[in-house]
Design an enzyme around this catalytic site. Sequence first.
Site, PDB file in Angstrom:
ATOM      1  N   PHE A 192      27.933  18.753 -12.504  1.00 34.68           N
ATOM      2  CA  PHE A 192      27.925  18.026 -11.786  1.00 34.68           C
ATOM      3  C   PHE A 192      29.418  18.607 -10.149  1.00 34.68           C
ATOM      4  CE2 PHE A 192      31.724  17.469 -13.761  1.00 34.68           C
ATOM      5  CZ  PHE A 192      33.263  17.064 -13.132  1.00 34.68           C
ATOM      6  N   CYS A 193      28.985  18.749  -9.121  1.00 34.46           N
ATOM      7  CA  CYS A 193      29.326  18.845  -8.186  1.00 34.46           C
ATOM      8  C   CYS A 193      29.773  17.765  -7.066  1.00 34.46           C
ATOM      9  CB  CYS A 193      28.147  19.747  -8.010  1.00 34.46           C
ATOM     10  SG  CYS A 193      26.486  19.767  -6.777  1.00 34.46           S
ATOM     11  N   THR A 194      30.152  18.572  -5.879  1.00 29.37           N
ATOM     12  CA  THR A 194      30.726  17.910  -5.150  1.00 29.37           C
ATOM     13  C   THR A 194      29.209  16.544  -4.149  1.00 29.37           C
ATOM     14  OG1 THR A 194      32.224  18.794  -4.544  1.00 29.37           O
ATOM     15  CG2 THR A 194      32.197  17.450  -2.674  1.00 29.37           C
TER      16      THR A 194
END
Length: 332
Positions: A192-194
């Site tokens: 996951f990331c922003t």
Amino acid sequence: MTALSYGAEDGTAPGFVVAALYKFTPMPDFAARRQPLLEICRETGVSGTLLLASEGINGTIAGSRSGIDVTIEHIRRIPGCADLELKESSARENPFFRMKVRLKDEIVTMGVPGLDPNQHAGTYVEPEAWNELIADPDVVLIDTRNAYEVGIGTFKGAIDPETATFREFPDWFRDQENLSPEALRGKKVAMFCTGGIRCEKATAFVRQQGIDEVFHLKGGILKYLERVPAEESLWEGECFVFDQRVSITHGLELGSYDICHACRMPLDGQDRASAFYVPGVSCPKCHDTIDRARRQRFEERQRQMDLAKQRGEIHIGSTGKRPRAAVGETDG
């Protein structure tokens, strides 16, 4: 024309819509797209940063409801961008004070040639299904963001690569014996990331290393915080964003963090209570690295910002600078 006046003229509500967007799509004429895109943003009073490259578009912009709508419609008319990834939130004040459209080699810099997220990215997981996935004991959860972002919030149990930039991620991954195809046999990798864009490349890279069961959070943390109720959330802390808001929480509400305009690191309440914190000049993380000349320069900049604020004006120094990872990860 400012974003606020543009909204006022057509009767839309005051305030600012913040739109984080990206799309991986072949864009051989990306350089020719720069000036028309810059002009439409200026006409509509939209500010922020957009990146154009041969692999697509990425960025975060802010403006009135109508200004954002007109700008997004212009971008959707670019071939391949009709279904761009778009996430919106709101802000009481404009989180950007300038509009920049930049030409880049990559819309998010990883430095690995030959990656095509359109062909090789991992499997999307909707925010509503994310909790079930990461609760599986056979899932290895990896936060693809940088250390200063992870430091203010992440999912419980996520591996922190402790990177300073996204470009460091491939070498970090290759060095992890416990993340080799043999070690991960029978397991799944969730990333996951922003805002989702870094995971497009990170999952493509991980699959390139010979790992097949790779998943990523569709829309990133931002979409998760928007859709998943706080009482059901597995997110801990706040989420760093690459604009003047600094951080956001569940429901995309404004967070509690500030930014040090000297070292560009996020600051919590304890940091701001420190004797080493001087607004615009230093914080506990950088106070012993700033020489006298830089301190004097920062003090003068802060003085000019304070004077501009008293006059009801915006001083260009107030924009500050953010740690760099992925502009538009509202980014990552």
